[in-house]
Enzyme design. Sequence first.
Site, PDB file in Angstrom:
ATOM      1  N   LYS A 180       0.846  -1.204   0.000  1.00 43.69           N
ATOM      2  CA  LYS A 180       0.000   0.000   0.000  1.00 43.69           C
ATOM      3  C   LYS A 180       0.880   1.252   0.000  1.00 43.69           C
ATOM      4  CE  LYS A 180      -3.506  -2.546   2.582  1.00 43.69           C
ATOM      5  NZ  LYS A 180      -4.048  -2.871   3.920  1.00 43.69           N
ATOM      6  N   GLN A 210      -3.618  -1.242  10.114  1.00 45.19           N
ATOM      7  CA  GLN A 210      -3.531  -2.585   9.542  1.00 45.19           C
ATOM      8  C   GLN A 210      -4.049  -3.611  10.548  1.00 45.19           C
ATOM      9  OE1 GLN A 210      -2.649  -3.316   6.379  1.00 45.19           O
ATOM     10  NE2 GLN A 210      -3.066  -5.482   6.758  1.00 45.19           N
ATOM     11  N   ASP A 217     -10.297   3.084   5.283  1.00 46.20           N
ATOM     12  CA  ASP A 217     -10.810   1.720   5.108  1.00 46.20           C
ATOM     13  C   ASP A 217     -12.319   1.654   5.311  1.00 46.20           C
ATOM     14  OD1 ASP A 217      -8.946  -0.131   4.265  1.00 46.20           O
ATOM     15  OD2 ASP A 217      -8.158  -0.523   6.270  1.00 46.20           O
TER      16      ASP A 217
END
Length: 309
Positions: free
Chosen positions: A52, A96, A119
Amino acid sequence: MGVLDGQTLARQIREQVGREVTRLREETNRTPGLTVLMVGDDPASGIYVRTKHKAAGKLGIRSDLLLLPANASQSRVLERLRQLNRDDGVDAVLVQIPLPNHLDTWAVLDEIDPCKDVDRFHPLNLGRVMTGRADLFPCTPAGVLRLLDHHGVELNGINAVVVGRSFIVGKPLAAMLTNRHATVTVCHTRTRDLAARVREADLVVAAAGKPGIISADMIRSGAVLVDVGTTYLDERSEVEKLCPPDQLTRFDRKGNAIAGDIHWTAWEKSSWYTPVPGGIGPMTVAMLMENTLELFRARGRRLQWPGMS
Ligand code: NAP
């Protein structure tokens, strides 16, 4: 059968985002900023985080990797998130997951400013997805729908079976498919007859993380197959059993291979299928880049959530 080629579409989307980042930089003298926070040193998470970070850098997005030790306390993680929430140079924050066991995942995700939540796992953002009022979506389900739409796959009225009910993939995707007028069945480990459910599906989305659990005999001829599952295999015998020949070549070169949840022998019964790798993985990263850009664009509209100061 046709290939739902996530690699190619993801590249086109990333290029589009890159052009827009350049244009906006010239216009505003600012660059979108993404911060990825990782706690601990889980090797798989490390690979995802670096992928990413690298993708963002290539598009001109300012990307910061914030690595905290595996034993970082909950209060330390929350304090770092509060700092990022206050930092005007940070448009997008990603934590994460999975997090180490001693951390409360929901408490951590709740702490991210919903307007920087790239997200879209904050409950306010997931709530918007559930109620059909979202403008941005969690990256993997967003990638699935974008790839299907790009190939003109009809969703209205179809029977869709989603295998997996995580808040990362299965649940938001089920809501998004329902909002697009599919009739959705969500399967999980307590589902009594998975094969019977899958056999009814016009669209199967597998997101269980169990390589090969969906076999060819479970697939209705002409179904659309979307495989989110990503499992790294490091035994040659497993690769031979679960992966198409190109993955065996990869194994012999790199010492590992990637398997999806849908056995590759099912592909020939489908009308469309996503390969693994090269399907949903690259789409997820592309959607993350697009969400980061959108959060940057929405800066002026931050803190519009009812009840938030
Ligand atoms: P997760 O949190 O572990 O959830 C897995 C889900 O699958 C659970 O709901 C589980 O049911 C269900 N499940 C597991 N085994 C099953 C079985 N034998 N039959 C039916 N259902 C079963 O995983 P996740 O985070 O959603 O990820 C799922 C997979 O997608 C993993 O392989 C992950 O690496 C991959 N992934 C890929 C991307 C990408 O970009 N390509 C992004 C995210 C995730 P219970 O709820 O009953 O336990």
